[in-house]
Structures are given as structure tokens and as C-alpha cells.
Design an enzyme around this catalytic site. Structure first.
Site, PDB file in Angstrom:
ATOM      1  N   SER A  27      45.367  35.422  45.021  1.00 44.61           N
ATOM      2  CA  SER A  27      46.476  36.044  45.724  1.00 44.61           C
ATOM      3  C   SER A  27      46.347  37.547  45.903  1.00 44.61           C
ATOM      4  O   SER A  27      47.014  38.128  46.731  1.00 44.61           O
ATOM      5  CB  SER A  27      47.796  35.726  45.005  1.00 44.61           C
ATOM      6  OG  SER A  27      47.735  36.173  43.663  1.00 44.61           O
ATOM      7  N   THR A  28      45.513  38.209  45.114  1.00 45.67           N
ATOM      8  CA  THR A  28      45.379  39.657  45.236  1.00 45.67           C
ATOM      9  C   THR A  28      43.916  40.051  45.213  1.00 45.67           C
ATOM     10  O   THR A  28      43.064  39.315  44.731  1.00 45.67           O
ATOM     11  CB  THR A  28      46.115  40.386  44.101  1.00 45.67           C
ATOM     12  OG1 THR A  28      45.570  39.960  42.848  1.00 45.67           O
ATOM     13  CG2 THR A  28      47.606  40.099  44.114  1.00 45.67           C
TER      14      THR A  28
END
Length: 205
Positions: A27-28
Site C-alpha cells: 500500500s505504500t
């Protein structure tokens, strides 16, 4: 037509066989897919599509991969939450894969839609996730209702403080100023000022 695996679909059955495609996502930017990639390789994936992005953002590689998969192919993910943006999205995506004759496997949950047990486990896991989300939503709504009852404002900050609203109301009602001129003095629209005065009167009443 050539798919994301770089293999012409017309040649996939027979010469190359049906494909096992892995999909990995973090996600990051400061996370990495190393653990996912290791497990997907161990599962025998012919190709792994790697994507970085939150489920709140578009997932173009995921969407392109889903579009390219053909009947008989197998989509493999490390964990269920890597594939779906939401629980509903996940359920709908896997249901669509099933309708298209595409096998789905999630390694961590030991889910394989080619088996009756895997299909049952998927629906149970999804139902639990949906239930947990509903419980969280109910608690959030209850907390907001309690704050409103206590007079705590929920949402964006008010354009005017209660003291400013009270002053504006006196300027209109006692000094005869127009709503528009007072609103202009406080640098808000006349509709915002009218709503603020009415809201404060309701609260006081």
C-alpha cells in the site's frame, strides 16, 4: 492479443499451457513485496504482477490483469486483502472470475475456488470481514451521535464561532442591519449566516 505475461493468448493453450499468474501489492512506497513474491514463486507462478498503491487509489495493473486472464488460468494472491479494494469488491471480483472459468487461490488463507472447501472458506472469511466492518461502522455512528447530543460539532470547522453568530443576530434583529450586509462583514455567504443563526436558536431553545 498479447496479455500481461507477454504470451500471445492464441498460443497459451497447448504450446505454453494455461497460466498461473501471481498478483502482489503493497500500500505504500516504503513497503516491499519480498515476502509475497517469495511465496508466489514457491506456488509456481509463471509470472507475477507487482503493484504499489492503496486500495483507495486506482489499481491499473490489477484491473488490466483481471481483464487479460482467460478461462482455465489461475490467479494467485498472497492474501485476500491484496486483491480487493473492499470486501464487496473482493467478493464480486472472485465471483466474476468463477463465472469466467478462472481459478483463484489465496495462499495465506488456503483458499482455492477449485475446491468446495475453498469456496466455503472464502465465503465464511468474507462474511466475517463484512461483519467486522459493519460493527465498526455502527460504533462510529454511535460515537458521533453521542458527540452531537453533547453539543460537539462533527465535520468541518464552523465558519463562525457561537459568539460571532450571536453578535450577527443582534446586528440584524436589534440594529436593523440586513442579513447580506452582516454576512459580508463576517466574510461568509448570507445562506451560511442564516443557517448558523437558525441552528443557534434551535440549540438555545
Amino acid at each position: 492479443m498479447t496479455d500481461l505475461c507477454g504470451v500471445a493468448r492464441s498460443k497459451r493453450v497447448g504450446e505454453y499451457g494455461l497460466m498461473k499468474i501471481g498478483y502482489a501489492r503493497v500500500s505504500t512506497e516504503d513497503q516491499n513485496t519480498a515476502a509475497q513474491m517469495d511465496d508466489l514463486r514457491a506456488a509456481g507462478c509463471d509470472r507475477i504482477v507487482e503493484e504499489k498503491g492503496s486500495t483507495r487509489d486506482p489499481l491499473p495493473l490489477r484491473d488490466a490483469l483481471l481483464a487479460e486472464l482467460g478461462a482455465g488460468d489461475q490467479l494467485i494472491v498472497w492474501r485476500l486483502d491484496r486483491l480487493g479494494r473492499t470486501t464487496r469488491d473482493l467478493v464480486n471480483t472472485i465471483a466474476e472470475l468463477k463465472e469466467r472459468g478462472i481459478r483463484f487461490t489465496s495462499l495465506r488463507e488456503s483458499i482455492d475456488t477449485d475446491t468446495a472447501g475453498g469456496r466455503m472458506l472464502f465465503h465464511v472469511t468474507s462474511a466475517i470481514a463484512e461483519y467486522e466492518r459493519d460493527i465498526l461502522s455502527e460504533r462510529t455512528r454511535a460515537g458521533m451521535a453521542a458527540k452531537r447530543k453533547a453539543g460537539v460539532h462533527i465535520g468541518r470547522p464552523r465558519a463562525l464561532t457561537p459568539q460571532q453568530v450571536e453578535l450577527a443576530a443582534r446586528m440584524i434583529e436589534e440594529q436593523g442591519n440586513s442579513l447580506r450586509s452582516v454576512a459580508a462583514g463576517f466574510k461568509v455567504s448570507h445562506s451560511t449566516l442564516r443557517a448558523a443563526i437558525e441552528r443557534q436558536k434551535e440549540t438555545a431553545g
